[in-house]
Scaffold this motif. Structure first.
Motif, mmCIF file in Angstrom:
data_model
loop_
_atom_site.group_PDB
_atom_site.id
_atom_site.type_symbol
_atom_site.label_atom_id
_atom_site.label_comp_id
_atom_site.label_asym_id
_atom_site.label_seq_id
_atom_site.Cartn_x
_atom_site.Cartn_y
_atom_site.Cartn_z
ATOM 1 N N MET A 107 39.148 52.652 36.636
ATOM 2 C CA MET A 107 38.408 52.052 37.762
ATOM 3 C C MET A 107 38.687 52.863 39.032
ATOM 4 O O MET A 107 39.816 53.263 39.286
ATOM 5 C CB MET A 107 38.888 50.608 37.952
ATOM 6 N N GLU A 108 37.674 53.044 39.827
ATOM 7 C CA GLU A 108 37.834 53.845 41.035
ATOM 8 C C GLU A 108 38.640 53.071 42.078
ATOM 9 O O GLU A 108 38.551 51.855 42.189
ATOM 10 C CB GLU A 108 36.433 54.179 41.587
ATOM 11 N N SER A 109 39.412 53.800 42.870
ATOM 12 C CA SER A 109 40.328 53.182 43.824
ATOM 13 C C SER A 109 39.647 52.168 44.740
ATOM 14 O O SER A 109 40.069 51.024 44.856
ATOM 15 C CB SER A 109 41.004 54.249 44.685
ATOM 16 N N SER A 110 38.578 52.597 45.371
ATOM 17 C CA SER A 110 37.959 51.716 46.369
ATOM 18 C C SER A 110 37.403 50.459 45.717
ATOM 19 O O SER A 110 37.492 49.365 46.274
ATOM 20 C CB SER A 110 36.863 52.467 47.129
ATOM 21 N N LEU A 115 38.587 49.091 43.047
ATOM 22 C CA LEU A 115 39.757 48.304 42.674
ATOM 23 C C LEU A 115 40.260 47.493 43.873
ATOM 24 O O LEU A 115 40.493 46.281 43.770
ATOM 25 C CB LEU A 115 40.846 49.274 42.183
ATOM 26 N N VAL A 116 40.365 48.157 44.996
ATOM 27 C CA VAL A 116 40.833 47.482 46.207
ATOM 28 C C VAL A 116 39.898 46.332 46.555
ATOM 29 O O VAL A 116 40.329 45.213 46.848
ATOM 30 C CB VAL A 116 40.932 48.493 47.387
ATOM 31 N N GLN A 117 38.629 46.617 46.519
ATOM 32 C CA GLN A 117 37.596 45.622 46.814
ATOM 33 C C GLN A 117 37.718 44.414 45.883
ATOM 34 O O GLN A 117 37.747 43.270 46.331
ATOM 35 C CB GLN A 117 36.224 46.294 46.610
ATOM 36 N N ALA A 118 37.856 44.710 44.608
ATOM 37 C CA ALA A 118 37.912 43.628 43.608
ATOM 38 C C ALA A 118 39.150 42.764 43.828
ATOM 39 O O ALA A 118 39.078 41.527 43.764
ATOM 40 C CB ALA A 118 37.916 44.227 42.209
ATOM 41 N N LEU A 119 40.308 43.401 44.111
ATOM 42 C CA LEU A 119 41.544 42.633 44.307
ATOM 43 C C LEU A 119 41.448 41.790 45.571
ATOM 44 O O LEU A 119 41.930 40.658 45.613
ATOM 45 C CB LEU A 119 42.741 43.574 44.376
ATOM 46 N N ALA A 120 40.811 42.342 46.595
ATOM 47 C CA ALA A 120 40.654 41.597 47.840
ATOM 48 C C ALA A 120 39.832 40.345 47.584
ATOM 49 O O ALA A 120 40.120 39.272 48.112
ATOM 50 C CB ALA A 120 40.003 42.476 48.896
ATOM 51 N N GLU A 121 38.792 40.481 46.779
ATOM 52 C CA GLU A 121 37.978 39.304 46.447
ATOM 53 C C GLU A 121 38.777 38.298 45.638
ATOM 54 O O GLU A 121 38.629 37.100 45.769
ATOM 55 C CB GLU A 121 36.731 39.730 45.667
ATOM 56 N N LEU A 122 39.662 38.820 44.815
ATOM 57 C CA LEU A 122 40.434 37.969 43.911
ATOM 58 C C LEU A 122 41.485 37.145 44.653
ATOM 59 O O LEU A 122 41.623 35.944 44.441
ATOM 60 C CB LEU A 122 41.140 38.887 42.893
ATOM 61 N N ILE A 123 42.265 37.772 45.530
ATOM 62 C CA ILE A 123 43.369 37.024 46.157
ATOM 63 C C ILE A 123 43.289 37.011 47.684
ATOM 64 O O ILE A 123 44.175 36.499 48.360
ATOM 65 C CB ILE A 123 44.751 37.567 45.713
ATOM 66 N N GLY A 124 42.248 37.572 48.239
ATOM 67 C CA GLY A 124 42.093 37.517 49.693
ATOM 68 C C GLY A 124 42.361 38.870 50.336
ATOM 69 O O GLY A 124 43.265 39.584 49.922
ATOM 70 N N ASN A 164 44.813 44.008 33.676
ATOM 71 C CA ASN A 164 44.909 44.175 32.230
ATOM 72 C C ASN A 164 43.529 44.429 31.627
ATOM 73 O O ASN A 164 43.340 45.337 30.818
ATOM 74 C CB ASN A 164 45.555 42.917 31.633
ATOM 75 N N ALA A 165 42.562 43.625 32.067
ATOM 76 C CA ALA A 165 41.220 43.753 31.542
ATOM 77 C C ALA A 165 40.606 45.113 31.889
ATOM 78 O O ALA A 165 39.792 45.657 31.155
ATOM 79 C CB ALA A 165 40.331 42.621 32.079
ATOM 80 N N ASN A 166 41.032 45.651 33.042
ATOM 81 C CA ASN A 166 40.462 46.922 33.493
ATOM 82 C C ASN A 166 41.356 48.124 33.221
ATOM 83 O O ASN A 166 41.065 49.231 33.673
ATOM 84 C CB ASN A 166 40.137 46.830 34.979
ATOM 85 N N ASP A 213 52.588 43.654 26.184
ATOM 86 C CA ASP A 213 51.797 44.483 27.103
ATOM 87 C C ASP A 213 51.053 45.552 26.298
ATOM 88 O O ASP A 213 51.283 46.750 26.456
ATOM 89 C CB ASP A 213 52.732 45.131 28.146
ATOM 90 N N PRO A 214 50.150 45.105 25.424
ATOM 91 C CA PRO A 214 49.506 46.055 24.509
ATOM 92 C C PRO A 214 48.703 47.141 25.239
ATOM 93 O O PRO A 214 48.575 48.246 24.736
ATOM 94 C CB PRO A 214 48.586 45.167 23.658
ATOM 95 N N ASN A 215 48.199 46.820 26.423
ATOM 96 C CA ASN A 215 47.428 47.835 27.154
ATOM 97 C C ASN A 215 48.312 48.735 28.008
ATOM 98 O O ASN A 215 47.819 49.618 28.698
ATOM 99 C CB ASN A 215 46.362 47.166 28.026
ATOM 100 N N ARG A 216 49.577 48.466 27.969
ATOM 101 C CA ARG A 216 50.582 49.272 28.667
ATOM 102 C C ARG A 216 50.234 49.507 30.137
ATOM 103 O O ARG A 216 50.187 50.630 30.617
ATOM 104 C CB ARG A 216 50.773 50.606 27.929
ATOM 105 N N ILE A 217 49.999 48.372 30.811
ATOM 106 C CA ILE A 217 49.688 48.486 32.246
ATOM 107 C C ILE A 217 50.925 48.290 33.106
ATOM 108 O O ILE A 217 50.932 48.645 34.275
ATOM 109 C CB ILE A 217 48.606 47.454 32.679
ATOM 110 N N MET A 218 52.001 47.688 32.521
ATOM 111 C CA MET A 218 53.129 47.262 33.354
ATOM 112 C C MET A 218 54.171 48.373 33.531
ATOM 113 O O MET A 218 54.755 48.848 32.564
ATOM 114 C CB MET A 218 53.800 46.020 32.753
#
Lengths: 335, 475, 254
Positions: free
Chosen positions: B1-4, B6-15, B71-73, B460-465
């Protein structure tokens, strides 16, 4: 007991004399003369009435009100192989001290004046008592009060005959100076310089810190040179000056000559804001004479808080940044 | 996922206020205090990986939605709280997301009947400890990072405190916890004094270094706080080996002083003002607890030390240590070593009594030979057990330019790791393995390394952590 | 060129217990606080070594000696001096505090027999920080004296000395021998030496020389300083709050 006050000002002659006079009052001298080896204009100098007479150096030789018959001659044999200004003054003072039988010399501290005074003490076989901040009574005896152990201690040493006291007073005598004292002239000895050549370059004005009414100081907690630049800008806007702790200067965040503390400048502003310094005694020695002391530090346990009038728990560089923003906005508002 | 995006999506998710991609903020939140990073920053260089953004969830639910999304992304997550890490353990992955729990700073419950306190991951240990002290309690946990560290990170790194010989490490203190798995599931391990209902699941998270989940809440045991009962004493002892023997004797005799430290002659001179006889080690002891017990422990320990010919140096060296033991936190990133042209740090290992002295000797012998620019190496034991102890090595080496700080540093660490592994010791006693020790993790765990692999795969099957800790990254 | 650097290892005053300041006398044992180099002395030591390096580099002979007045010089300090590049460490066996005349007498009696090309010292050193010792040494040796020195560069048999005095720099060219007192200098840290080099310095020990010191000055009194003020903590939730609080605390000044 015969006392002589030695002031070496390049400017602010009256202030120098006031500093010394405040201390001299505690010494109960029978007679007190004033030595001004380098003052350029003493013709109209007002002094406290307790000053019996003034000895001045060569530049004042033409002073109109020089006391008749009191142009003393410099004896032959003064010339030595070494010495610059400080050694000239030391020889000049030595001559006076011997001539007048002075018991104690009280001199102002400073790069050249301290050296002269120490050289004088050596020439006279007196003790050099330096760093005197006040004269205090201890067991009924006047004592030189000095700082010791990086300002963790006050040290009291009895003031006795055969001492050269080198003072860094924190207080200034504020009474009236309404007398004229007779002025006597002693030419400076002719002394060869002890160096081959000397170039003088200007540097930032540390002296403006000593006289500032508002002082802003950055410590290690300001985290970098950017915050110090901001402090200087803020100080400019508020009509004050900015300095830094030795630790911050060693980090290269600002020039060494703006170091506040025991190893640098001791200031006594009306108000002082200290950003990001823990409050080590050696640093506090530079700011503790502030009338109002405000500390900004992100560590609630920083010892500086208990030594301040106001404490603000905050990250120093961010607080400095916000402060500058507020003041810029205010400027815009006014403009 | 592209940085911007990602930032946008997280902002929508938690403010919006809970997400930042400001480079200055990112740099602050990526800061690790491992020696070579401090040197590099001193030189004005920044080689930390650049994250896309930092996100500050305010509660477990937000952590859950955040992790589920990442995780999904397939986006990388680097958990952190207080930011006192010294092992590269909380540096982000390039383009990843720093999940910062420091805004989850609620002290949830002080249970004085059942003797535990529950706090969110972002509660600072210093705050918690002060809060408890004012009410007559203590966590008994005093790591050097006390002024900076927060609860989540302490548990995730398997931290230990200076009073561990009495209170144990954090693994002995955690009663129960709450964590969020990478798929967003919130799991809770309840508070019970002990149980026999399968393996102790707490231990999956204690020391997990953010590699399998995000610890959101912890219940810690509390103890009576009675510093007035403390017994303190310092002793000089001829040699490190004799000192280690004395520690063993104290532990095997059954004494449990809270603090039992043995500093080698270099540290005795440098850090304790040369107060012991020339060339001696210095041993510090603090006993605490009920007054009679503290006194008896102190006297018992003293008696044993007398038998080893130790010189009694009184309580003052210990009192001074107690006041200044965490000063280092205030000097991080002050570049004291950089200004001397040196990279410096510590590295802690542990081993059984029969091996620990050999490791100390071997490291001190090999390092000057293999690290040309080494300036100093010293060691102390600060956490003892009936079976062995740790050695906390300190080292410094001259560096000519910033790009060499890391290789010079790692060359020293390599020697310490090799000598430890050779003798069956552990390469990491209490800072976590972080990322700088990962290459030695297969040897550290041997045939049990596969368990780490399997746990990671399962949770952590997608090994994101926190990519790069605990497990070597498969190329 | 024989370079002598006078230095002092002091207790780390910031580590001393407040109680010891409250009851301080000349005999109070502060050993537990550890010993560090006086900050100006540390600069002087490093400046001395840099001079030596530069002289050697230009093919001139140079030796550096570190000189201290102390009964108990910690071995780790003398070791680090040797390892950093001092050819000799001389320890005059006397403890003199609060008596600059006596300190200067003992140091210059030794230096007279040396005799030095340059004498460097920190501008002042604790406990007393009198700042009088370097100038008194110059008086006793009859040498030129330069205070507030920031740096010294060798210059064709002479030296260029950078002094920072009040609001100016004074760049002085002088011919050794002379005495220089090092003040606030950007050169603030003594170099670290590699362990290999330390090991190669092996068992070099300071040269301890007897020194007969006069009895200490009597009738000195000490008092712990109490700088505490009545503090009002101003609440600040954010750095913006903090800025506002600073302006509020400044009152009339903003």
């Amino acid at each position: 007991m015969k006392l002589a006050l030695a002031a070496f000002p390049s400017a602010h002659l009256e202030k120098s004399i006031r500093r010394l006079w405040g201390l001299a009052l505690g010494l109960n001298a029978d007679k007190c003369s004033l030595w001004l080896p380098s003052a350029s204009d003493v013709g109209n100098l007002r002094v406290p009435s307790g000053i019996s007479h003034i000895w001045a150096g060569p530049e004042t030789a033409s002073a109109a009100n020089c006391e008749a018959g009191f142009v003393a001659n410099c004896e032959a044999g003064f010339a030595t192989n070494c010495g610059g200004f400080a050694i000239k003054c030391a020889i000049w003072m030595e001559h006076l001290a011997k001539m007048e039988g002075v018991d104690i010399v009280l001199a102002e501290s400073g790069a050249a004046s301290s050296e002269s005074a120490i050289r004088l003490s050596y020439r006279l076989g007196f003790s050099a008592v330096s760093g005197l901040v006040d004269v205090s009574l201890f067991n009924g005896m006047p004592c030189a009060k000095m700082r010791a152990a990086s300002s963790h201690l006050d040290l009291f040493r009895p003031i006795e005959k055969n001492q050269v006291l080198i003072a860094r007073p924190s207080k200034i005598y504020s009474g009236n100076f309404d007398s004229f004292a007779p002025i006597r002239i002693l030419p400076m000895p002719d002394v060869e310089a002890d160096f081959i050549e000397e170039r003088i370059l200007p540097r930032s004005k540390a002296s403006s810190l000593e006289d500032a009414q508002l002082l802003l100081v950055g410590g290690r907690g300001i985290k970098g040179p950017a915050a110090f630049k901001r402090l200087q800008e803020i100080a400019g806007k508020l009509g004050g000056a900015a300095g830094l702790t030795r630790a911050a200067a060693i980090n290269g965040w600002g020039p060494m000559e703006l170091v506040v503390g025991q190893s640098g400048i001791a200031a006594s502003p009306k108000a002082c804001v200290v950003f990001g310094a823990s409050g080590a005694a050696a640093f506090m020695a530079g700011v503790e004479d502030s009338e109002r002391l405000i500390a900004v530090n992100n560590d609630p346990d920083a010892p500086i808080f208990s030594k301040s009038d106001y404490g603000i728990i905050a990250d120093a560089p961010s607080a400095i940044e916000r402060l500058e923003e507020i003041l810029s906005d205010a400027d815009k508002g006014c403009g | 996922m592209e940085s911007s995006a990602l930032v946008q999506a997280l902002a929508e998710l938690i403010g919006e206020d809970q997400v930042s991609s400001d480079p200055a903020v990112l740099r602050e939140c990526s800061r690790d205090y491992i020696g070579f990073r401090q040197y590099e920053r001193g030189d004005g260089k920044f080689w930390e990986p650049k994250a896309a953004c930092v996100a500050w969830p305010r509660n477990s639910v937000e952590v859950s939605s955040l992790l589920a999304f990442l995780n999904a992304n397939g986006a990388d997550a680097a958990p952190r709280t207080g930011g006192s890490c010294v092992s590269l353990g909380s540096e982000p992955v390039e383009g990843g997301v720093i999940v910062d729990g420091s805004r989850m700073n609620e002290l949830i419950e002080l249970n004085e009947k059942d003797l535990f306190v529950t706090a969110s991951c972002g509660v600072s240990l210093e705050y918690l400890e002060n809060y408890l002290n004012n009410r007559g309690w203590t966590t008994g946990h005093f790591p050097q990072s006390l002024p900076m560290a927060q609860i989540g990170g302490l548990v995730a790194t398997r931290s230990i405190g200076q009073f561990s010989t009495l209170y144990g490490g954090i693994e002995d203190m955690v009663l129960g916890l709450e964590a969020v798995l990478p798929d967003g599931r919130i799991i809770k391990i309840k508070n019970v004094p002990r149980r026999s209902a399968g393996p102790d699941l707490r231990q999956i998270f204690i020391g997990s270094e953010g590699a399998i989940g995000f610890i959101t809440q912890v219940s810690l045991k509390i103890f009576r706080y009675a510093p007035e009962n403390r017994w303190m004493g310092a002793f000089g002892i001829d040699t490190m080996h004799k000192g280690l023997d004395a520690l063993r004797e104290i532990m095997s005799a059954g004494w449990h002083p809270a603090v039992l430290r043995l500093h080698d002659p270099v540290e005795m001179e440098r850090d304790f003002g040369n107060i012991a006889p020339e060339g001696n080690c210095i041993l510090l002891v603090i006993a605490e607890g009920p007054k009679a017990l503290a006194a008896a422990t102190g006297e018992g320990v003293k008696e044993i030390l007398k038998g080893f010919g130790a010189a009694d140096l009184g309580a003052r060296p210990v009192q001074r240590w107690l006041i200044h033991r965490n000063d280092v936190c205030g000097r991080l990133d002050h570049f004291d070593y950089y200004k001397m042209g040196a990279v410096a740090d510590t590295c802690e290992i542990s081993a059984t009594w029969s091996k620990i002295g050999e490791i100390y000797d071997a490291v001190l012998e090999r390092l000057p030979q293999e690290s040309e620019s080494l300036v100093v190496v010293s060691g102390h034991s600060s956490h003892s057990y009936t079976t062995g102890t740790n050695i906390y090595f300190s080292f410094g080496a001259m560096v000519d330019k910033a790009e060499n700080a890391r290789p010079i540093y790692m060359n020293i660490v390599r020697v310490i790791m090799e000598e430890t592994l050779k003798r069956g010791g552990s390469i990491a006693h209490h800072h976590g393995s972080g990322k700088y020790r990962t290459q030695w993790m297969p040897q550290e765990h041997g045939s049990s390394y596969i368990l780490l692999e399997k746990i990671k795969e399962a949770l952590d099957p997608n090994r994101i952590m926190n990519k790069g800790v605990l497990l070597k990254i498969e190329e | 060129m024989e370079i002598y650097v006078c230095f002092k290892a002091l207790p780390d005053f910031e580590q001393v217990f407040p109680d010891d300041w409250n009851q301080f006398t000349l005999g109070t044992d502060l050993d537990y606080a550890g010993r560090i180099l006086g900050s100006f002395d540390e600069s002087a030591l490093e400046i001395g070594l840099r001079l030596k390096d530069k002289l050697l580099f230009s093919g001139e002979a140079a030796r550096c000696t570190a000189l201290t007045l102390s009964r108990r010089l910690p071995a780790f300090i003398s070791r680090s001096l040797f390892a950093a590049g001092f050819d000799e460490v001389v320890q005059l066996d006397a403890d003199v505090e609060f008596n600059p005349e006596e300190t200067a007498r003992l140091l210059s009696d030794f230096l007279k027999s040396a005799p030095p090309g340059m004498v460097l010292a920190g501008l002042q050193a604790g406990f007393a920080d009198s700042g009088a010792v370097p100038a008194l040494i110059a008086c006793r040796l009859g040498l030129p004296f330069f205070s507030c020195v920031e740096s010294i560069e060798p210059l064709d048999g002479m030296a260029e000395i950078k002094r920072s005095v009040d609001s100016e720099y004074r760049i002085v060219k002088a011919r050794p021998p002379f005495v220089a007192a090092v003040g606030n200098s950007p050169v603030s840290t003594l170099r670290a030496a590699t362990l290999r080099h330390q090991l190669s310095c092996g068992n070099k020990k300071p040269k301890a020389l007897p020194a007969d010191s006069a009895p200490p000055i009597s009738a000195l009194h000490f008092q712990a300083r109490d700088e505490r003020r009545e503090t009002t903590m101003l609440p600040a939730e954010s750095s913006a709050d903090a800025a506002i609080m600073i302006l509020k605390a400044l009152g009339g000044f903003s």
